[in-house]
Design a protein around this motif. Structure first.
Motif, mmCIF file in Angstrom:
data_model
loop_
_atom_site.group_PDB
_atom_site.id
_atom_site.type_symbol
_atom_site.label_atom_id
_atom_site.label_comp_id
_atom_site.label_asym_id
_atom_site.label_seq_id
_atom_site.Cartn_x
_atom_site.Cartn_y
_atom_site.Cartn_z
ATOM 1 N N THR A 119 0.864 -1.191 0.000
ATOM 2 C CA THR A 119 0.000 0.000 0.000
ATOM 3 C C THR A 119 0.896 1.236 0.000
ATOM 4 O O THR A 119 1.927 1.253 0.672
ATOM 5 C CB THR A 119 -0.917 0.059 1.247
ATOM 6 N N GLY A 120 0.529 2.237 -0.730
ATOM 7 C CA GLY A 120 1.317 3.476 -0.778
ATOM 8 C C GLY A 120 2.713 3.230 -1.309
ATOM 9 O O GLY A 120 2.911 2.483 -2.262
ATOM 10 N N LYS A 121 3.701 3.864 -0.644
ATOM 11 C CA LYS A 121 5.094 3.754 -1.080
ATOM 12 C C LYS A 121 5.954 2.938 -0.117
ATOM 13 O O LYS A 121 7.129 2.736 -0.352
ATOM 14 C CB LYS A 121 5.698 5.152 -1.200
ATOM 15 N N VAL A 122 5.371 2.499 0.985
ATOM 16 C CA VAL A 122 6.128 1.822 2.039
ATOM 17 C C VAL A 122 6.512 0.405 1.629
ATOM 18 O O VAL A 122 5.663 -0.383 1.211
ATOM 19 C CB VAL A 122 5.307 1.795 3.355
ATOM 20 N N LEU A 123 7.812 0.097 1.748
ATOM 21 C CA LEU A 123 8.322 -1.249 1.513
ATOM 22 C C LEU A 123 8.686 -1.836 2.877
ATOM 23 O O LEU A 123 9.800 -1.631 3.374
ATOM 24 C CB LEU A 123 9.560 -1.219 0.608
ATOM 25 N N PRO A 124 7.755 -2.549 3.520
ATOM 26 C CA PRO A 124 8.030 -3.063 4.860
ATOM 27 C C PRO A 124 9.152 -4.105 4.848
ATOM 28 O O PRO A 124 9.169 -5.001 4.007
ATOM 29 C CB PRO A 124 6.703 -3.680 5.291
ATOM 30 N N ALA A 125 10.081 -3.956 5.780
ATOM 31 C CA ALA A 125 11.234 -4.861 5.858
ATOM 32 C C ALA A 125 11.005 -5.927 6.921
ATOM 33 O O ALA A 125 10.335 -5.694 7.921
ATOM 34 C CB ALA A 125 12.494 -4.054 6.179
ATOM 35 N N ARG A 126 11.598 -7.092 6.663
ATOM 36 C CA ARG A 126 11.528 -8.211 7.622
ATOM 37 C C ARG A 126 12.885 -8.893 7.672
ATOM 38 O O ARG A 126 13.589 -8.970 6.666
ATOM 39 C CB ARG A 126 10.470 -9.222 7.188
ATOM 40 N N LEU A 127 13.224 -9.413 8.851
ATOM 41 C CA LEU A 127 14.471 -10.164 8.999
ATOM 42 C C LEU A 127 14.375 -11.500 8.286
ATOM 43 O O LEU A 127 13.331 -12.143 8.287
ATOM 44 C CB LEU A 127 14.752 -10.453 10.472
ATOM 45 N N THR A 128 15.480 -11.915 7.705
ATOM 46 C CA THR A 128 15.596 -13.265 7.157
ATOM 47 C C THR A 128 16.180 -14.151 8.265
ATOM 48 O O THR A 128 16.655 -13.639 9.291
ATOM 49 C CB THR A 128 16.560 -13.280 5.955
ATOM 50 N N PRO A 129 16.199 -15.466 8.075
ATOM 51 C CA PRO A 129 16.861 -16.327 9.066
ATOM 52 C C PRO A 129 18.325 -15.921 9.293
ATOM 53 O O PRO A 129 18.815 -15.938 10.420
ATOM 54 C CB PRO A 129 16.743 -17.724 8.466
ATOM 55 N N ARG A 130 19.011 -15.526 8.234
ATOM 56 C CA ARG A 130 20.406 -15.066 8.376
ATOM 57 C C ARG A 130 20.465 -13.811 9.238
ATOM 58 O O ARG A 130 21.345 -13.674 10.089
ATOM 59 C CB ARG A 130 21.004 -14.801 7.001
ATOM 60 N N GLY A 131 19.542 -12.896 9.021
ATOM 61 C CA GLY A 131 19.491 -11.682 9.820
ATOM 62 C C GLY A 131 19.219 -11.983 11.286
ATOM 63 O O GLY A 131 19.809 -11.377 12.186
ATOM 64 N N GLN A 132 18.333 -12.941 11.532
ATOM 65 C CA GLN A 132 18.009 -13.334 12.901
ATOM 66 C C GLN A 132 19.222 -13.941 13.601
ATOM 67 O O GLN A 132 19.507 -13.621 14.749
ATOM 68 C CB GLN A 132 16.832 -14.327 12.906
ATOM 69 N N ARG A 133 19.957 -14.795 12.903
ATOM 70 C CA ARG A 133 21.159 -15.407 13.494
ATOM 71 C C ARG A 133 22.211 -14.348 13.815
ATOM 72 O O ARG A 133 22.846 -14.382 14.875
ATOM 73 C CB ARG A 133 21.743 -16.464 12.554
ATOM 74 N N SER A 134 22.393 -13.411 12.908
ATOM 75 C CA SER A 134 23.356 -12.337 13.125
ATOM 76 C C SER A 134 22.942 -11.471 14.316
ATOM 77 O O SER A 134 23.774 -11.091 15.150
ATOM 78 C CB SER A 134 23.465 -11.488 11.853
ATOM 79 N N LEU A 135 21.660 -11.186 14.391
ATOM 80 C CA LEU A 135 21.143 -10.387 15.498
ATOM 81 C C LEU A 135 21.362 -11.094 16.832
ATOM 82 O O LEU A 135 21.727 -10.454 17.824
ATOM 83 C CB LEU A 135 19.658 -10.086 15.300
ATOM 84 N N GLU A 136 21.144 -12.387 16.885
ATOM 85 C CA GLU A 136 21.314 -13.129 18.141
ATOM 86 C C GLU A 136 22.737 -12.987 18.675
ATOM 87 O O GLU A 136 22.948 -12.765 19.867
ATOM 88 C CB GLU A 136 20.941 -14.599 17.945
ATOM 89 N N LYS A 137 23.737 -13.083 17.806
ATOM 90 C CA LYS A 137 25.133 -12.910 18.221
ATOM 91 C C LYS A 137 25.386 -11.477 18.687
ATOM 92 O O LYS A 137 26.052 -11.250 19.693
ATOM 93 C CB LYS A 137 26.075 -13.259 17.065
ATOM 94 N N ALA A 138 24.855 -10.530 17.948
ATOM 95 C CA ALA A 138 25.056 -9.121 18.295
ATOM 96 C C ALA A 138 24.381 -8.774 19.623
ATOM 97 O O ALA A 138 24.921 -8.004 20.419
ATOM 98 C CB ALA A 138 24.524 -8.228 17.176
ATOM 99 N N THR A 139 23.224 -9.354 19.865
ATOM 100 C CA THR A 139 22.503 -9.080 21.104
ATOM 101 C C THR A 139 23.304 -9.535 22.313
ATOM 102 O O THR A 139 23.358 -8.834 23.333
ATOM 103 C CB THR A 139 21.111 -9.755 21.075
ATOM 104 N N VAL A 140 23.952 -10.680 22.217
ATOM 105 C CA VAL A 140 24.800 -11.167 23.305
ATOM 106 C C VAL A 140 25.925 -10.164 23.564
ATOM 107 O O VAL A 140 26.224 -9.823 24.717
ATOM 108 C CB VAL A 140 25.363 -12.572 22.975
ATOM 109 N N ALA A 141 26.539 -9.667 22.502
ATOM 110 C CA ALA A 141 27.635 -8.709 22.633
ATOM 111 C C ALA A 141 27.159 -7.401 23.261
ATOM 112 O O ALA A 141 27.793 -6.868 24.177
ATOM 113 C CB ALA A 141 28.268 -8.449 21.267
ATOM 114 N N VAL A 142 26.039 -6.890 22.777
ATOM 115 C CA VAL A 142 25.512 -5.619 23.298
ATOM 116 C C VAL A 142 25.083 -5.780 24.745
ATOM 117 O O VAL A 142 25.317 -4.902 25.582
ATOM 118 C CB VAL A 142 24.354 -5.113 22.412
ATOM 119 N N ARG A 143 24.466 -6.899 25.050
ATOM 120 C CA ARG A 143 24.035 -7.132 26.438
ATOM 121 C C ARG A 143 25.236 -7.150 27.376
ATOM 122 O O ARG A 143 25.159 -6.670 28.504
ATOM 123 C CB ARG A 143 23.239 -8.442 26.531
ATOM 124 N N SER A 144 26.379 -7.673 26.917
ATOM 125 C CA SER A 144 27.577 -7.696 27.764
ATOM 126 C C SER A 144 28.036 -6.281 28.105
ATOM 127 O O SER A 144 28.523 -6.025 29.205
ATOM 128 C CB SER A 144 28.710 -8.482 27.090
#
Length: 152
Positions: free
Chosen positions: A92-117
């Motif tokens: 709808t309109g001009k918005v291109l909604p983004a979603r994480l892929t499985p690769r993005g989710q795996r990368s985020l999980e590692k980064a979250t551990v680092a940021v939480r530290s």
């Protein structure tokens, strides 16, 4: 203090201390994210998408504290690298909604551990009650500034 006696004593300025905290926090986060091939902005984008899939470029930019143009460049890179997907055409309109892929989710999980530290390190000298107070006080400051309250 400035030479004419007017000004702010930086070591007593809450705004200055908050800015310094923000700067030191960002540097510490960048340090732990760099080995993962990630920046604070990239991490923020992935974290936002994990929590609220389908956000638009503008919503992601606001949430990551960057311009829409910067977020658009980042999203294009994340899409090329297989971390996010966006539809070819806007539903709808001009918005291109983004979603994480499985690769993005795996990368985020590692980064979250680092940021939480980093967050754990930042809060290490505080009791649970002090941590709760800090969260409450900071949230109150944000609300006051957003609502335009002037000392009320």
């Amino acid at each position: 203090m400035s030479q004419d006696g007017a000004g702010v004593e930086l070591n007593k300025s809450l705004g200055y201390l908050l800015k310094e905290t923000s700067s030191v926090l960002r540097a510490a986060m960048e340090e732990v994210l760099r080995p993962l091939g990630m920046s604070v902005t990239r991490y923020a984008c992935l974290e936002l998408l994990a929590q609220r899939p389908g956000l638009s470029n503008s919503e992601l930019a606001r949430g990551a504290f960057v311009t829409r143009q910067s977020m658009n460049v980042l999203l294009q890179a994340l899409e090329r690298e297989g971390y996010v997907t966006r539809p070819a055409e806007a539903p709808t309109g001009k918005v291109l909604p983004a979603r994480l892929t499985p690769r993005g989710q795996r990368s985020l999980e590692k980064a979250t551990v680092a940021v939480r530290s980093v967050e754990v390190r930042m809060l290490a000298g505080m009791t649970e009650a002090e941590q709760s107070d800090a969260f409450r006080i900071l949230q109150s400051m944000i609300r006051s500034l957003r609502d335009g309250n002037e000392g009320a």
